[in-house]
Design a protein around this motif. Structure first.
Motif, short mmCIF file in Angstrom:
data_model
loop_
_atom_site.label_atom_id
_atom_site.label_comp_id
_atom_site.label_asym_id
_atom_site.label_seq_id
_atom_site.Cartn_x
_atom_site.Cartn_y
_atom_site.Cartn_z
N ILE A 9 -27.51 57.87 72.83
CA ILE A 9 -26.91 58.45 74.03
C ILE A 9 -27.96 58.47 75.13
O ILE A 9 -28.94 59.20 75.07
N GLY A 11 -29.43 55.53 78.34
CA GLY A 11 -30.14 54.24 78.43
C GLY A 11 -31.27 54.27 79.43
O GLY A 11 -31.37 53.43 80.31
N TYR A 32 -25.03 54.09 74.81
CA TYR A 32 -24.02 54.57 75.75
C TYR A 32 -24.74 55.12 76.98
O TYR A 32 -25.58 56.03 76.86
N ARG A 34 -24.00 56.54 80.86
CA ARG A 34 -22.88 56.94 81.72
C ARG A 34 -22.96 56.33 83.12
O ARG A 34 -21.98 56.25 83.83
N GLY A 40 -32.09 56.45 85.82
CA GLY A 40 -32.42 57.88 85.88
C GLY A 40 -33.90 58.05 86.19
O GLY A 40 -34.47 57.33 87.03
N ALA A 45 -39.79 56.91 88.38
CA ALA A 45 -41.20 57.20 88.05
C ALA A 45 -42.19 56.34 88.82
O ALA A 45 -41.84 55.33 89.44
N GLY A 47 -44.96 55.16 87.11
CA GLY A 47 -45.49 54.18 86.15
C GLY A 47 -46.95 54.39 85.77
O GLY A 47 -47.58 53.50 85.20
N MET A 48 -47.51 55.56 86.08
CA MET A 48 -48.92 55.80 85.72
C MET A 48 -49.03 56.12 84.24
O MET A 48 -48.17 56.82 83.69
N VAL A 179 -20.97 59.84 77.14
CA VAL A 179 -20.65 60.51 75.87
C VAL A 179 -20.35 61.97 76.21
O VAL A 179 -21.20 62.68 76.74
N ALA A 208 -30.86 61.50 76.37
CA ALA A 208 -30.15 61.54 77.67
C ALA A 208 -30.98 62.23 78.75
O ALA A 208 -30.44 62.81 79.70
N TYR A 254 -50.47 61.65 94.58
CA TYR A 254 -51.13 60.51 93.93
C TYR A 254 -50.64 59.22 94.57
O TYR A 254 -49.57 59.19 95.20
N ARG A 336 -43.31 64.67 82.55
CA ARG A 336 -44.06 63.84 83.51
C ARG A 336 -44.64 62.59 82.87
O ARG A 336 -45.31 61.81 83.55
C1 FAD Z 1 -40.73 61.23 90.52
C2 FAD Z 1 -41.13 60.97 89.10
C3 FAD Z 1 -42.36 60.38 88.83
C4 FAD Z 1 -42.72 60.13 87.49
N1 FAD Z 1 -43.90 59.48 87.26
C5 FAD Z 1 -44.27 59.20 85.99
C6 FAD Z 1 -45.46 58.48 85.72
O1 FAD Z 1 -46.18 58.07 86.63
N2 FAD Z 1 -45.79 58.24 84.42
C7 FAD Z 1 -45.01 58.66 83.38
O2 FAD Z 1 -45.40 58.43 82.22
N3 FAD Z 1 -43.85 59.32 83.60
C8 FAD Z 1 -43.47 59.60 84.87
N4 FAD Z 1 -42.30 60.28 85.12
C9 FAD Z 1 -41.52 60.78 83.97
C10 FAD Z 1 -40.64 59.70 83.37
O3 FAD Z 1 -39.96 59.03 84.39
C11 FAD Z 1 -39.64 60.31 82.39
O4 FAD Z 1 -40.30 61.16 81.47
C12 FAD Z 1 -38.91 59.22 81.61
O5 FAD Z 1 -38.38 58.26 82.48
C13 FAD Z 1 -37.79 59.83 80.77
O6 FAD Z 1 -37.04 58.77 80.25
P1 FAD Z 1 -35.64 59.05 79.57
O7 FAD Z 1 -35.14 57.76 79.06
O8 FAD Z 1 -35.77 60.21 78.63
O9 FAD Z 1 -34.73 59.64 80.77
P2 FAD Z 1 -33.89 58.90 81.90
O10 FAD Z 1 -34.58 57.71 82.43
O11 FAD Z 1 -33.47 59.95 82.87
O12 FAD Z 1 -32.64 58.35 81.10
C14 FAD Z 1 -31.63 59.20 80.60
C15 FAD Z 1 -30.32 58.45 80.75
O13 FAD Z 1 -29.28 59.14 80.07
C16 FAD Z 1 -28.07 58.94 80.78
N5 FAD Z 1 -27.14 59.97 80.36
C17 FAD Z 1 -27.21 61.30 80.61
N6 FAD Z 1 -26.17 61.95 80.04
C18 FAD Z 1 -25.43 61.00 79.40
C19 FAD Z 1 -24.24 61.04 78.63
N7 FAD Z 1 -23.61 62.21 78.38
N8 FAD Z 1 -23.72 59.88 78.14
C20 FAD Z 1 -24.35 58.70 78.37
N9 FAD Z 1 -25.48 58.61 79.11
C21 FAD Z 1 -26.03 59.74 79.60
C22 FAD Z 1 -28.52 59.05 82.24
O14 FAD Z 1 -27.58 58.46 83.11
C23 FAD Z 1 -29.87 58.34 82.21
O15 FAD Z 1 -29.77 56.98 82.56
C24 FAD Z 1 -41.87 60.51 86.43
C25 FAD Z 1 -40.62 61.06 86.71
C26 FAD Z 1 -40.25 61.28 88.02
C27 FAD Z 1 -38.88 61.86 88.31
#
Ligand code: FAD
Length: 371
Positions: A9, A11, A32, A34, A40, A45, A47-48, A179, A208, A254, A336
């Protein structure tokens, strides 16, 4: 025996990377998403990859996880680029933390002592030495700490590469598919409710991001305590040759220069719920913080502004591994550091799925710590 059918759940980088490895191991995997995959926090991010720069005395387990992931990065990038045929701009110039006045310098000295206490490979530099490395740094920079082994990647390219790599091994990516609910019977996850359909599955991975606590069906004691933490960002466009190569951590912002000429400046850290508005104050503070250390940004055109939502858990560390519900695994709350922690999360969670064993590295991050 590993499960036959896995439902992931969400991507983002976390769900996509786990999905890629499981599909590569010949499991049937459906992700899945959404919205559109990777749009998201993973898109927002900077990318550091900075476990050493961001070290904090209280978080030794998280430091070890971050260091393990940073160590995996080169090989992981090679595999991802080879499977996807997409370069992710993994840049190894290193990171500088800089101070501009006596207050900053005192704080930097304290931080440097913490880094040394953890045996991290860091070096104290004078302002002059820092400008020898990055000539456009302000003459006001009084001192710096060099973290030569903290690198960066282009997270948006990484998302695209993960999508390609996942599909290459037969992974099924269902975008625009939310989902609604995880179906649980007798403390065992048996399937998911997707729009009007019930889909039976052998294993569910909840990744998610900051929305992980919003999926219905989870009893309160299994709902991951994850909240959105807003971050505003701005990208400027540098001409060749670029005015910066290293990642810079300044006191109030940064700066992360990318291979395509974009200079990312971030990020605010705001508790604003799911609001993603860009504010004048947010952008003003970022530009001021960046301009103080790199005055030449004054001339650069603005490429883009955006805001994203970090998935922050109650202790700001990720939630990884099995839960008290059978066949429900979590990989969320990366806050972060989710881009940094992607390779280790991907390796450890796919190993858990394949072998049913939790490694010592992720054991401290299980959901049960919040019980
Ligand atoms: C401004 C910013 C700067 C950052 N800089 C850094 C950095 O420099 N270095 C670093 O290591 N990290 C950084 N981060 C943190 C990093 O981006 C996140 O920790 C990481 O992207 C999390 O990934 P994820 O896949 O868990 O979440 P997400 O990328 O948010 O993916 C979750 C996905 O789940 C989907 N979803 C939600 N609910 C449902 C549902 N019910 N059904 C189906 N799909 C669903 C959403 O649409 C989303 O696409 C930064 C974040 C931000 C916001």
């Amino acid at each position: 025996m590993p499960p036959k059918e896995v439902a992931v759940i969400g991507g983002g980088v976390i769900g996509l990377s786990i999905g890629w490895q499981l599909a590569k191991n010949s499991l049937g995997v459906t992700i899945y998403e959404r919205d559109w995959a990777g749009r998201g926090a993973s898109w927002a991010a900077a990318g550091m990859l900075s476990p050493r720069t961001e070290v904090n005395m209280q978080e030794n387990d998280l430091l070890q996880l971050g260091l393990a992931s940073a160590e995996l990065y080169p090989e992981w990038v090679d595999e991802l680029e080879s499977d996807s045929q997409i370069s992710v701009d993994y840049r190894t110039h290193g990171t500088l933390m800089v101070a501009l006045n006596r207050d900053d310098q005192a704080e930097l000295e304290h931080h440097y002592a913490v880094q040394l206490a953890h045996d991290l490979p860091v070096e104290w530099l004078t302002g002059v030495e820092a400008r020898e490395i990055e000539p456009y740094l302000s003459p006001r920079v009084t001192s710096a700490v060099s973290c030569k082994s903290d690198f960066q990647v282009n997270n948006r390219l990484m998302v695209q590469a993960l999508i390609q790599a996942f599909k290459k091994f037969g992974g099924n990516l269902r975008e625009q598919t939310s989902v609604r609910k995880i179906e649980i019977q007798n403390e065992e996850a048996v399937g998911i409710q997707v729009q009007e359909d019930f889909i039976e599955t052998d294993l569910i991975i909840l990744s998610a991001g900051c929305w992980s606590s919003q999926v219905d069906g989870l009893p309160d004691w299994v709902r991951p305590p994850v909240r959105p933490v807003k971050g505003q960002m701005i990208a400027l466009r540098m001409e060749a040759p670029p005015i910066l190569q290293h990642v810079i951590y300044a006191p109030d912002a940064y700066l992360a220069p990318k291979g395509d000429g974009r200079l990312l400046i971030g990020a605010t850290c705001e508790e604003q719920g799911f609001d993603t508005k860009i504010t004048a104050g947010g952008i003003f503070e970022l530009l001021r913080g960046a301009w103080e250390v790199l005055p030449s940004i004054y001339e650069l055109p603005i490429d883009e502004t955006w805001a994203g939502l970090r998935p922050g858990s109650r202790d700001n560390a990720p939630i990884l591994g099995k839960t008290q519900i059978k066949n429900l695994i979590m990989a969320t709350g990366h806050y972060r550091q989710g881009i940094l922690l992607t390779p280790v999360t991907c390796r450890e969670i796919s190993a858990l799925v394949m072998t049913d064993q939790t490694s010592n590295l992720i054991a401290p991050f299980m959901l049960k710590r919040f019980a």
